[in-house]
Design an enzyme around this catalytic site. Structure first.
Site, PDB file in Angstrom:
ATOM      1  N   ASP A  33     -35.465 -43.416  18.129  1.00  0.00           N
ATOM      2  CA  ASP A  33     -35.950 -44.755  17.798  1.00  0.00           C
ATOM      3  C   ASP A  33     -37.059 -44.564  16.764  1.00  0.00           C
ATOM      4  O   ASP A  33     -38.105 -43.980  17.062  1.00  0.00           O
ATOM      5  CB  ASP A  33     -36.462 -45.454  19.061  1.00  0.00           C
ATOM      6  CG  ASP A  33     -36.891 -46.900  18.803  1.00  0.00           C
ATOM      7  OD1 ASP A  33     -37.275 -47.202  17.660  1.00  0.00           O
ATOM      8  OD2 ASP A  33     -36.858 -47.703  19.756  1.00  0.00           O
TER       9      ASP A  33
ATOM     10  N   PHE B 278     -40.710 -47.432  24.790  1.00  0.00           N
ATOM     11  CA  PHE B 278     -40.770 -48.878  24.631  1.00  0.00           C
ATOM     12  C   PHE B 278     -39.758 -49.500  25.602  1.00  0.00           C
ATOM     13  O   PHE B 278     -38.618 -49.048  25.676  1.00  0.00           O
ATOM     14  CB  PHE B 278     -40.453 -49.282  23.185  1.00  0.00           C
ATOM     15  CG  PHE B 278     -40.679 -50.741  22.941  1.00  0.00           C
ATOM     16  CD1 PHE B 278     -41.961 -51.231  22.739  1.00  0.00           C
ATOM     17  CD2 PHE B 278     -39.625 -51.641  22.980  1.00  0.00           C
ATOM     18  CE1 PHE B 278     -42.183 -52.590  22.555  1.00  0.00           C
ATOM     19  CE2 PHE B 278     -39.843 -53.000  22.792  1.00  0.00           C
ATOM     20  CZ  PHE B 278     -41.126 -53.474  22.579  1.00  0.00           C
TER      21      PHE B 278
ATOM     22  N   ARG C  22     -54.364 -51.919  19.745  1.00  0.00           N
ATOM     23  CA  ARG C  22     -53.627 -51.163  18.729  1.00  0.00           C
ATOM     24  C   ARG C  22     -54.014 -51.650  17.345  1.00  0.00           C
ATOM     25  O   ARG C  22     -54.064 -52.854  17.094  1.00  0.00           O
ATOM     26  CB  ARG C  22     -52.114 -51.426  18.850  1.00  0.00           C
ATOM     27  CG  ARG C  22     -51.395 -50.666  19.877  1.00  0.00           C
ATOM     28  CD  ARG C  22     -49.886 -50.703  19.649  1.00  0.00           C
ATOM     29  NE  ARG C  22     -49.333 -51.976  19.162  1.00  0.00           N
ATOM     30  CZ  ARG C  22     -48.053 -52.178  18.930  1.00  0.00           C
ATOM     31  NH1 ARG C  22     -47.178 -51.204  19.111  1.00  0.00           N
ATOM     32  NH2 ARG C  22     -47.611 -53.351  18.505  1.00  0.00           N
TER      33      ARG C  22
ATOM     34  N   TYR D   4     -38.704 -55.152  10.781  1.00  0.00           N
ATOM     35  CA  TYR D   4     -39.828 -56.092  10.590  1.00  0.00           C
ATOM     36  C   TYR D   4     -41.191 -55.439  10.712  1.00  0.00           C
ATOM     37  O   TYR D   4     -42.212 -56.111  10.598  1.00  0.00           O
ATOM     38  CB  TYR D   4     -39.720 -57.256  11.577  1.00  0.00           C
ATOM     39  CG  TYR D   4     -39.489 -56.858  13.028  1.00  0.00           C
ATOM     40  CD1 TYR D   4     -40.513 -56.350  13.807  1.00  0.00           C
ATOM     41  CD2 TYR D   4     -38.231 -56.992  13.603  1.00  0.00           C
ATOM     42  CE1 TYR D   4     -40.298 -55.976  15.124  1.00  0.00           C
ATOM     43  CE2 TYR D   4     -38.003 -56.622  14.921  1.00  0.00           C
ATOM     44  CZ  TYR D   4     -39.040 -56.118  15.680  1.00  0.00           C
ATOM     45  OH  TYR D   4     -38.819 -55.734  16.970  1.00  0.00           O
ATOM     46  N   LYS D   5     -41.239 -54.128  10.958  1.00  0.00           N
ATOM     47  CA  LYS D   5     -42.538 -53.457  11.080  1.00  0.00           C
ATOM     48  C   LYS D   5     -42.929 -52.880   9.715  1.00  0.00           C
ATOM     49  O   LYS D   5     -43.258 -53.623   8.814  1.00  0.00           O
ATOM     50  CB  LYS D   5     -42.464 -52.386  12.169  1.00  0.00           C
ATOM     51  CG  LYS D   5     -42.161 -52.944  13.569  1.00  0.00           C
ATOM     52  CD  LYS D   5     -42.121 -51.799  14.565  1.00  0.00           C
ATOM     53  CE  LYS D   5     -41.712 -52.265  15.953  1.00  0.00           C
ATOM     54  NZ  LYS D   5     -42.709 -53.138  16.587  1.00  0.00           N
TER      55      LYS D   5
HETATM   56  C1  LIG Z   1     -40.136 -48.482  19.767  1.00  0.00           C
HETATM   57  C2  LIG Z   1     -39.575 -49.867  19.724  1.00  0.00           C
HETATM   58  N1  LIG Z   1     -38.253 -50.059  19.897  1.00  0.00           N
HETATM   59  C3  LIG Z   1     -37.715 -51.296  19.855  1.00  0.00           C
HETATM   60  C4  LIG Z   1     -38.500 -52.411  19.639  1.00  0.00           C
HETATM   61  C5  LIG Z   1     -37.975 -53.809  19.621  1.00  0.00           C
HETATM   62  O1  LIG Z   1     -36.635 -53.953  19.465  1.00  0.00           O
HETATM   63  P1  LIG Z   1     -36.017 -55.374  19.066  1.00  0.00           P
HETATM   64  O2  LIG Z   1     -36.213 -55.562  17.608  1.00  0.00           O
HETATM   65  O3  LIG Z   1     -34.617 -55.305  19.505  1.00  0.00           O
HETATM   66  O4  LIG Z   1     -36.803 -56.431  19.789  1.00  0.00           O
HETATM   67  C6  LIG Z   1     -39.875 -52.244  19.442  1.00  0.00           C
HETATM   68  C7  LIG Z   1     -40.725 -53.439  19.209  1.00  0.00           C
HETATM   69  O5  LIG Z   1     -41.895 -53.419  19.060  1.00  0.00           O
HETATM   70  C8  LIG Z   1     -40.418 -50.954  19.493  1.00  0.00           C
HETATM   71  O6  LIG Z   1     -41.737 -50.767  19.332  1.00  0.00           O
END
Ligand SMILES: Cc1ncc(COP(=O)(O)O)c(C=O)c1O
Length: 411
Positions: free
Chosen positions: A197, A126, A370, A222-223
């Protein structure tokens, strides 16, 4: 799997997680398959936020830092998230964004490997993960080198120059699941620390950080944790690394914030990885989502997630085979996260047209559709109906309209 409507109804009727759907606010007719971008809203969230504003804030004012336990919310919620991701108590905090926690973990890992200069990732990670690495390289004045290699070349790139490896356990586009224990072991054999991550794993499948001997981890609130838009993220630091000195040495990570000492002195344990004042309203929303997940059996969740994705793929093969979709996630269930992805040259337009049919998924450039499958609120019948609507959008070319070709700022 069966496509017989009676059988599908039976699967939903016997689903051990079926009670959770009613805990979410979901409009009748809507099929929400984007929980891997933003989880749906738990019904309890609105009332909890209203209470936090009108009782805790408006009435309690600063007394709520202690009275409503605002000040310890990052640790309290972190301890709950720990149970979902295989961490011990006092190894997780809920704080900041995932991007900021990536920075904290990378810099902590670098401080634990002062003789090594490479921070390593895969090029298709990402983007924020790699961008944060590049920022550290630029700031380091040449001491740190950020390297992102082909996804298949990660293991062979590990050597004595690599301080830390940053990988996403479930890939955001393909949904491919990495073998956390095996990758961690291979990296640690070379003295490399590993940061995971978990943005697309926490709350989506069972995670066992300590079982895999993970060093650091982080992920979005938030996911699949359903914490709400922009909810605080989480950070895991294995107990053995909690003596690392934080680079983001803010006062909330100080050993004694309210004695206002002139010099920074890190708190003991995970608390030192806090930085500034906790975002209380965001944490209130996050806790509602996390509490819901804490009640779910993660093994059942995974079982249902894979059955949903299997049904989706089989149904797409049968009903949409002629429309040019190429499966872009693993066909092997063991390698698949909680999403299904397809490549299609008109993917962007199809995703827009689907929104008009009340099927909300998302699009990731250059050509990926997706569909995030959240077992807490999706039914087997929703999958069957989603594929019928995809078929309809393709068969009628409902996507082939100028307004669907115009790219929006957020996809
Ligand atoms: C794998 C991954 N890492 C990080 C993030 C986003 O990070 P942040 O909440 O700092 O925008 C996402 C967002 O979709 C993601 O899919």
């Amino acid at each position: 799997m069966t496509f017989d409507p009676a059988e599908i109804a039976n699967l939903d009727a016997r689903d051990p997680l079926r009670g959770f759907r009613d805990e979410f606010q979901l409009r009748e007719g809507l099929i929400y398959v984007d929980g891997n971008s933003l989880g749906a809203a738990p019904k309890a969230t609105a009332a909890r936020l209203a209470d936090a504003v009108s009782a805790q804030w408006a009435e309690g004012l600063i007394t709520s830092w202690l009275g409503a336990e605002w000040s310890t919310a990052p640790q309290r919620i972190g301890n709950k998230i720990a149970t979902i991701i295989g961490a011990a108590p006092d190894e997780v905090i809920a704080a900041d964004s995932t991007s900021i926690n990536i920075f904290k973990a990378l810099t902590a890992a670098l401080s634990l490997r002062p003789d090594r200069r490479v921070i390593l990732s895969e090029s298709t990670n990402f983007p924020t993960d790699v961008y944060m690495m590049q920022g550290i390289e630029a700031f380091s004045g040449g001491r740190v080198k950020s390297i992102a290699v082909d996804p298949d070349a990660v293991i062979e790139r590990l050597d004595e120059d690599v301080a830390v490896l940053l990988l996403t356990q479930v890939h955001y586009k393909s949904g491919l699941v990495r073998d956390m224990a095996e990758v961690t072991r291979r990296a640690q054999e070379k003295g490399v620390l590993v940061i995971w991550d978990l943005s697309h794993s926490a709350g989506a499948l069972p995670v066992d950080l300590n079982g895999a001997n993970a060093d650091f981890a982080l992920g979005c609130g938030y996911k699949y944790l359903n914490g709400g838009p922009g909810a605080p993220a989480f950070l895991f630091v294995a107990k053995r690394h909690q003596s690392a000195r934080p680079v983001l040495s803010g006062w909330f990570g100080h050993a004694s914030p309210f004695t206002f000492e002139e010099d920074y002195r890190p708190a003991d344990g995970i608390a030192r990885f806090l930085c500034g004042t906790p975002p209380v309203l965001g944490l209130v929303g996050l806790e509602v989502g996390v509490d819901l997940l804490c009640r779910a059996d993660m093994a059942e969740l995974r079982k249902k997630s894979l059955r949903l994705s299997e049904l989706f793929i089989e149904r797409m093969e049968e009903r949409c085979g002629e429309f040019g979709f190429a499966l872009a996630c693993p066909r092997d269930v063991a390698l698949r996260g909680s999403q299904v992805s397809y490549a299609h040259p008109n993917g962007y337009e199809i995703v827009q047209a689907l929104k008009a049919s009340d099927v909300i998924g998302d699009f990731r450039a250059p050509d990926i559709l997706r569909f995030g499958l959240t077992p807490l609120y999706l039914r087997y019948a929703d999958i069957v109906e989603a594929v019928e609507r995809i078929r309809d959008v393709c068969a009628t070319r409902a996507w082939d309209k100028p307004e669907y070709r115009k790219r929006a700022a957020v996809t």
